[in-house]
Scaffold this motif. Structure first.
Motif, PDB file in Angstrom:
ATOM      1  N   GLU A   1       0.854  -1.111  -0.025  1.00 13.58           N
ATOM      2  CA  GLU A   1      -0.098   0.045   0.015  1.00 13.58           C
ATOM      3  C   GLU A   1       0.808   1.253  -0.083  1.00 13.58           C
ATOM      4  OE1 GLU A   1      -2.717  -0.078   3.107  1.00 13.58           O
ATOM      5  OE2 GLU A   1      -3.750  -1.883   2.555  1.00 13.58           O
ATOM      6  N   LEU A   2       0.477   2.474  -0.643  1.00 11.75           N
ATOM      7  CA  LEU A   2       0.956   3.673  -0.720  1.00 11.75           C
ATOM      8  C   LEU A   2       0.734   4.236   0.741  1.00 11.75           C
ATOM      9  CD1 LEU A   2       2.503   5.652  -2.249  1.00 11.75           C
ATOM     10  CD2 LEU A   2       0.144   6.571  -2.918  1.00 11.75           C
ATOM     11  N   ALA A   3       1.696   4.416   1.464  1.00  8.58           N
ATOM     12  CA  ALA A   3       1.988   4.935   2.888  1.00  8.58           C
ATOM     13  C   ALA A   3       1.926   6.613   2.775  1.00  8.58           C
ATOM     14  CB  ALA A   3       2.832   4.344   3.725  1.00  8.58           C
ATOM     15  N   ASN A   4       2.614   7.118   2.128  1.00  5.73           N
ATOM     16  CA  ASN A   4       2.671   8.634   1.988  1.00  5.73           C
ATOM     17  C   ASN A   4       3.362   9.132   0.723  1.00  5.73           C
ATOM     18  OD1 ASN A   4       3.207  10.977   3.757  1.00  5.73           O
ATOM     19  ND2 ASN A   4       5.437  10.730   2.768  1.00  5.73           N
ATOM     20  N   ILE A   5       2.891  10.449   0.388  1.00  5.85           N
ATOM     21  CA  ILE A   5       3.248  11.238  -0.880  1.00  5.85           C
ATOM     22  C   ILE A   5       3.810  12.236  -0.340  1.00  5.85           C
ATOM     23  CG2 ILE A   5       2.452  12.526  -2.790  1.00  5.85           C
ATOM     24  CD1 ILE A   5       0.837  10.105  -3.531  1.00  5.85           C
ATOM     25  N   ASP A   6       5.087  12.630  -0.701  1.00  5.49           N
ATOM     26  CA  ASP A   6       5.730  14.029  -0.537  1.00  5.49           C
ATOM     27  C   ASP A   6       5.707  14.640  -2.006  1.00  5.49           C
ATOM     28  OD1 ASP A   6       7.657  15.932   0.086  1.00  5.49           O
ATOM     29  OD2 ASP A   6       8.525  14.981   1.724  1.00  5.49           O
ATOM     30  N   THR A   7       5.323  15.926  -1.832  1.00  3.39           N
ATOM     31  CA  THR A   7       5.298  16.710  -3.158  1.00  3.39           C
ATOM     32  C   THR A   7       6.354  17.816  -2.954  1.00  3.39           C
ATOM     33  OG1 THR A   7       3.349  17.808  -2.502  1.00  3.39           O
ATOM     34  CG2 THR A   7       3.216  16.044  -3.747  1.00  3.39           C
ATOM     35  N   THR A   8       7.457  17.806  -2.067  1.00  3.27           N
ATOM     36  CA  THR A   8       8.171  18.869  -1.679  1.00  3.27           C
ATOM     37  C   THR A   8       9.026  19.112  -3.188  1.00  3.27           C
ATOM     38  OG1 THR A   8       8.596  18.277   0.446  1.00  3.27           O
ATOM     39  CG2 THR A   8      10.464  19.447  -0.582  1.00  3.27           C
ATOM     40  N   ASP A   9       9.287  18.065  -3.928  1.00  2.00           N
ATOM     41  CA  ASP A   9       9.840  18.597  -5.270  1.00  2.00           C
ATOM     42  C   ASP A   9       9.582  17.137  -5.786  1.00  2.00           C
ATOM     43  OD1 ASP A   9      11.563  19.263  -7.272  1.00  2.00           O
ATOM     44  OD2 ASP A   9      13.177  19.959  -6.046  1.00  2.00           O
ATOM     45  N   GLY A  10       8.760  17.491  -6.910  1.00  2.76           N
ATOM     46  CA  GLY A  10       8.238  16.293  -7.819  1.00  2.76           C
ATOM     47  C   GLY A  10       7.509  15.336  -6.578  1.00  2.76           C
ATOM     48  N   LEU A  11       7.260  14.153  -6.890  1.00  2.65           N
ATOM     49  CA  LEU A  11       6.329  13.127  -6.160  1.00  2.65           C
ATOM     50  C   LEU A  11       7.508  12.031  -5.582  1.00  2.65           C
ATOM     51  CD1 LEU A  11       2.834  12.328  -6.850  1.00  2.65           C
ATOM     52  CD2 LEU A  11       4.535  10.240  -6.559  1.00  2.65           C
ATOM     53  N   ARG A  12       7.193  12.071  -4.322  1.00  8.28           N
ATOM     54  CA  ARG A  12       8.097  11.109  -3.584  1.00  8.28           C
ATOM     55  C   ARG A  12       7.309  10.016  -2.812  1.00  8.28           C
ATOM     56  NH1 ARG A  12      13.539  10.056  -2.222  1.00  8.28           N
ATOM     57  NH2 ARG A  12      13.770   9.255  -0.493  1.00  8.28           N
ATOM     58  N   ALA A  13       6.916   8.915  -3.285  1.00 10.20           N
ATOM     59  CA  ALA A  13       5.996   8.025  -2.721  1.00 10.20           C
ATOM     60  C   ALA A  13       6.793   6.931  -1.710  1.00 10.20           C
ATOM     61  CB  ALA A  13       5.291   7.326  -3.892  1.00 10.20           C
ATOM     62  N   THR A  14       6.299   6.657  -0.736  1.00 10.90           N
ATOM     63  CA  THR A  14       6.880   5.550   0.451  1.00 10.90           C
ATOM     64  C   THR A  14       5.846   4.656   0.544  1.00 10.90           C
ATOM     65  OG1 THR A  14       7.927   7.365   1.447  1.00 10.90           O
ATOM     66  CG2 THR A  14       7.568   5.203   2.716  1.00 10.90           C
TER      67      THR A  14
ATOM     68  N   ALA B   1       4.361   0.520   1.809  1.00  7.38           N
ATOM     69  CA  ALA B   1       4.207   0.060   3.232  1.00  7.38           C
ATOM     70  C   ALA B   1       5.406  -0.669   3.521  1.00  7.38           C
ATOM     71  CB  ALA B   1       3.010  -1.065   3.012  1.00  7.38           C
ATOM     72  N   ASN B   2       6.037  -1.486   2.778  1.00  6.88           N
ATOM     73  CA  ASN B   2       7.165  -2.260   2.858  1.00  6.88           C
ATOM     74  C   ASN B   2       8.611  -1.492   2.917  1.00  6.88           C
ATOM     75  OD1 ASN B   2       7.823  -1.430   0.255  1.00  6.88           O
ATOM     76  ND2 ASN B   2       8.152  -3.531  -0.649  1.00  6.88           N
ATOM     77  N   GLY B   3       8.437  -0.237   3.015  1.00 11.11           N
ATOM     78  CA  GLY B   3       9.622   0.644   3.033  1.00 11.11           C
ATOM     79  C   GLY B   3      10.111   1.180   1.884  1.00 11.11           C
ATOM     80  N   ASP B   4       9.970   0.707   0.703  1.00 13.65           N
ATOM     81  CA  ASP B   4      10.291   0.963  -0.377  1.00 13.65           C
ATOM     82  C   ASP B   4       9.940   2.500  -0.987  1.00 13.65           C
ATOM     83  OD1 ASP B   4      11.420  -1.482  -1.085  1.00 13.65           O
ATOM     84  OD2 ASP B   4       9.847  -2.061  -2.262  1.00 13.65           O
ATOM     85  N   ILE B   5      10.660   3.260  -1.495  1.00 15.24           N
ATOM     86  CA  ILE B   5      10.508   4.588  -1.888  1.00 15.24           C
ATOM     87  C   ILE B   5      10.853   4.775  -3.281  1.00 15.24           C
ATOM     88  CG2 ILE B   5      11.157   7.093  -1.554  1.00 15.24           C
ATOM     89  CD1 ILE B   5      12.119   6.407   1.267  1.00 15.24           C
ATOM     90  N   VAL B   6       9.669   5.706  -4.093  1.00 18.50           N
ATOM     91  CA  VAL B   6      10.009   5.934  -5.431  1.00 18.50           C
ATOM     92  C   VAL B   6       9.783   7.434  -5.662  1.00 18.50           C
ATOM     93  CG1 VAL B   6       9.499   5.229  -7.972  1.00 18.50           C
ATOM     94  CG2 VAL B   6       9.561   3.578  -6.486  1.00 18.50           C
ATOM     95  N   HIS B   7      10.772   7.844  -6.430  1.00 14.85           N
ATOM     96  CA  HIS B   7      10.389   9.723  -6.594  1.00 14.85           C
ATOM     97  C   HIS B   7      10.665   9.982  -8.054  1.00 14.85           C
ATOM     98  CE1 HIS B   7      12.352  13.615  -4.959  1.00 14.85           C
ATOM     99  NE2 HIS B   7      11.351  13.697  -5.874  1.00 14.85           N
ATOM    100  N   LEU B   8       9.595  10.353  -8.497  1.00 14.33           N
ATOM    101  CA  LEU B   8       9.727  11.043  -9.979  1.00 14.33           C
ATOM    102  C   LEU B   8       9.898  12.696  -9.609  1.00 14.33           C
ATOM    103  CD1 LEU B   8       7.075   9.152 -12.020  1.00 14.33           C
ATOM    104  CD2 LEU B   8       9.574   8.957 -11.950  1.00 14.33           C
ATOM    105  N   ARG B   9      10.757  13.125 -10.648  1.00 18.97           N
ATOM    106  CA  ARG B   9      10.757  14.508 -10.736  1.00 18.97           C
ATOM    107  C   ARG B   9      11.603  15.098 -12.146  1.00 18.97           C
ATOM    108  NH1 ARG B   9      15.497  17.575 -10.290  1.00 18.97           N
ATOM    109  NH2 ARG B   9      15.528  19.763  -9.462  1.00 18.97           N
TER     110      ARG B   9
ATOM    111  N   PRO C   1      15.728  18.483 -20.623  1.00 17.05           N
ATOM    112  CA  PRO C   1      14.447  17.596 -20.922  1.00 17.05           C
ATOM    113  C   PRO C   1      14.581  16.128 -20.416  1.00 17.05           C
ATOM    114  CG  PRO C   1      15.248  17.847 -23.047  1.00 17.05           C
ATOM    115  CD  PRO C   1      16.520  18.627 -21.858  1.00 17.05           C
ATOM    116  N   GLU C   2      14.582  15.968 -19.049  1.00 13.67           N
ATOM    117  CA  GLU C   2      14.660  14.646 -18.758  1.00 13.67           C
ATOM    118  C   GLU C   2      13.808  14.597 -17.596  1.00 13.67           C
ATOM    119  OE1 GLU C   2      19.455  14.467 -19.527  1.00 13.67           O
ATOM    120  OE2 GLU C   2      18.700  14.550 -17.546  1.00 13.67           O
ATOM    121  N   LEU C   3      13.199  13.234 -17.179  1.00 11.91           N
ATOM    122  CA  LEU C   3      12.566  12.826 -16.197  1.00 11.91           C
ATOM    123  C   LEU C   3      13.426  11.742 -15.303  1.00 11.91           C
ATOM    124  CD1 LEU C   3       9.748  12.693 -14.604  1.00 11.91           C
ATOM    125  CD2 LEU C   3       9.384  10.845 -15.678  1.00 11.91           C
TER     126      LEU C   3
END
Length: 479
Positions: free
Chosen positions: A421-434, A436-444, A450-452
């Motif tokens: 499950e998605l535990a948290n979304i941080d939009t400080t800069d881009g989108l950083r998703a934490t 339930a298992n501790g994994d983190i993925v951040h897109l910016r 011109p790069e993602l």
């Protein structure tokens, strides 16, 4: 002469401010555009100083851009102190010592067809507020710009930069170590050799080229990963080190040729220097909080101006005597406080530096009596990976991030469908998703090209790399 303002020139040329300085296609960085940027800096930010320090990196397009900037300085009635091809932090350090503003022509790590300009006040790197002041500044362009040849370069800044490290760390700091230097087209390839030898190391130069190589320390190329491992088999060394194009970001590998992640390097450097308070962007490894080495960790948006603002905030809060430092996920280390060491003082340098973290990691291994591959063993087992989709339009990146921020189910499915499950979304800069298992993925969206960009964190290196790779594959497939 024609009168306009910098904002209009930015709109017309496409050369605009990114996360660190102005950036644009070389074809767009015409003499008039570069002249206008330099003039806006002089009018809105540089103050009354009568001398401006000017230097550049080793990109083939850099001297011509520097010449246009130099002409703007001369036309403003000021003296150009030209330092030639030198690392950005060396130029910034010398300018600070002289109490002078500085202009550095460099595209850092961005692709070969692009370049850029960085600006420094006498007290350090310009802020985002300074950028806005420059954009609003009126500029007056001559009918034709005939940039005079650049003057001979002064040797003083290079000597001062070498002495900065020798005075504090001493001539035997790295004695007995054999260090390979991956030189490529780094502007630091000669001075880094000089500094390491001055500190007692023996140096093995490797991979020098006159073709510009866009080394990105956050997304190391597969060929550079393979090359370092091959060199480790062919040569016997204790570590291999390198930098990006303008030498404000380090690349540090162990005796096996395995490159360390920049945000791990930042933690190690902070520990070696005895930092009390650390500032780092939201994208950096969470081991910095989990390791317990620092009294406070402040997270910011990505980009050195935000890290510098955070360091100033902590210094104001905690007062004199507090050692404040910052680092970015690319490994660039910023020193916000003077540090007393070995009877000398390492002066604050609030701009990214590649040499200090290189010396710190090597010094830490020597201090602990271990190999470079072993200096991370005491850190919590958190691992990061990063990569990018190139030629991905900035507006498309922004639209994707906005859409994911509004739709948690879509974010979970696109970013990490196997992480719970998605535990948290941080939009400080881009989108950083934490998850339930501790994994983190951040897109910016990148601020320079011109790069993602994608940053991932997990409990093993293999899992972090798999998270990053799979996320970018899904994004590319639906683009």
């Amino acid at each position: 002469m024609s009168m306009t303002n910098l904002r209009q020139i930015v709109t017309q040329s496409g050369v605009q401010f990114g996360t660190s300085g102005a950036r644009g296609l070389v074809a767009s960085m015409r003499d008039d555009v570069c002249y206008a940027y330099a003039q806006a800096f002089l009018r809105a930010v540089a103050g009354a100083a009568d001398t401006v320090v000017l230097g550049h990196d080793l990109r083939p397009s850099s001297p011509a851009i520097a010449a246009a900037c130099a002409q703007a300085v001369r036309d403003a009635g000021k003296r150009v102190l030209f330092v030639g091809a030198l690392p950005t932090p060396a130029i910034a350090y010398y300018a600070a010592v002289q109490g002078a503003p500085a202009i550095v022509v460099t595209g850092s790590h961005i692709p070969f067809d692009r370049n850029g300009i960085k600006f420094y006040r006498a007290d350090g790197e310009i802020s985002k507020a300074d950028e806005q002041a420059m954009l609003d500044a009126g500029v007056q362009l001559p009918a034709a710009i005939a940039a005079a040849p650049l003057p001979p370069a002064s040797d003083e800044p290079a000597n001062a930069y070498v002495q900065r490290y020798l005075d504090v760390f001493g001539a035997d700091a790295l004695a007995g170590l054999r260090i390979a230097v991956y030189e490529h087209s780094s502007v630091a390839r000669d001075i880094l050799h000089t500094i390491l030898e001055a500190l007692g190391a023996s140096v093995l130069p490797l991979g020098r080229t006159d073709q510009f190589v866009p080394i990105d320390t956050e997304a190391v190329r597969a060929e550079d990963i393979e090359r370092a491992a091959q060199w480790a088999q062919e040569h016997s060394f204790d570590a291999i080190v390198s930098t990006d194009g303008d030498a404000d970001r380090p690349l540090i590998g162990d005796e096996r040729g395995t490159w360390l992640r920049g945000d791990i390097v930042g933690i190690l450097c902070g520990q070696y220097l005895g930092a009390d308070f650390v500032v780092t962007p939201v994208s950096s490894n969470t081991a910095v909080e989990r390791c317990g080495s620092f009294k406070e960790v402040l997270r910011t948006r990505i980009g050195s101006p935000y890290v510098i603002a955070g360091m100033e905030q902590l210094a104001a809060t905690h007062g004199q005597g507090a050692v404040v430092a910052g680092y970015e996920a690319n490994g660039g280390f910023l020193l916000g406080s003077d540090i007393a060491r070995n009877g000398a003082t390492l002066k604050a340098l609030p701009t990214r530096d590649a040499v200090l973290p290189i010396v710190a990691v090597l010094g830490l291994a020597r201090e602990r009596g271990c190999r470079v591959s072993e200096v991370t063993r005491a850190l919590p087992p958190r691992f990061t990976a990063s990569d990018r989709l190139q030629e991905f339009a900035t507006e498309s990146s922004r639209q994707l991030v906005a859409r994911l921020a509004q739709d948690g189910a879509l974010a979970a499915g696109l970013l990490a469908p196997q992480s719970g499950e998605l535990a948290n979304i941080d939009t400080t800069d881009g989108l950083r998703a934490t998850f339930a298992n501790g994994d983190i993925v951040h897109l910016r969206p990148s601020g320079n090209a011109p790069e993602l960009r994608c940053y991932a964190e997990a409990s093993t290196q293999a899992d972090a790399e798999a998270l990053c790779r799979a996320c970018l594959e899904r994004v590319a497939a639906q683009a």
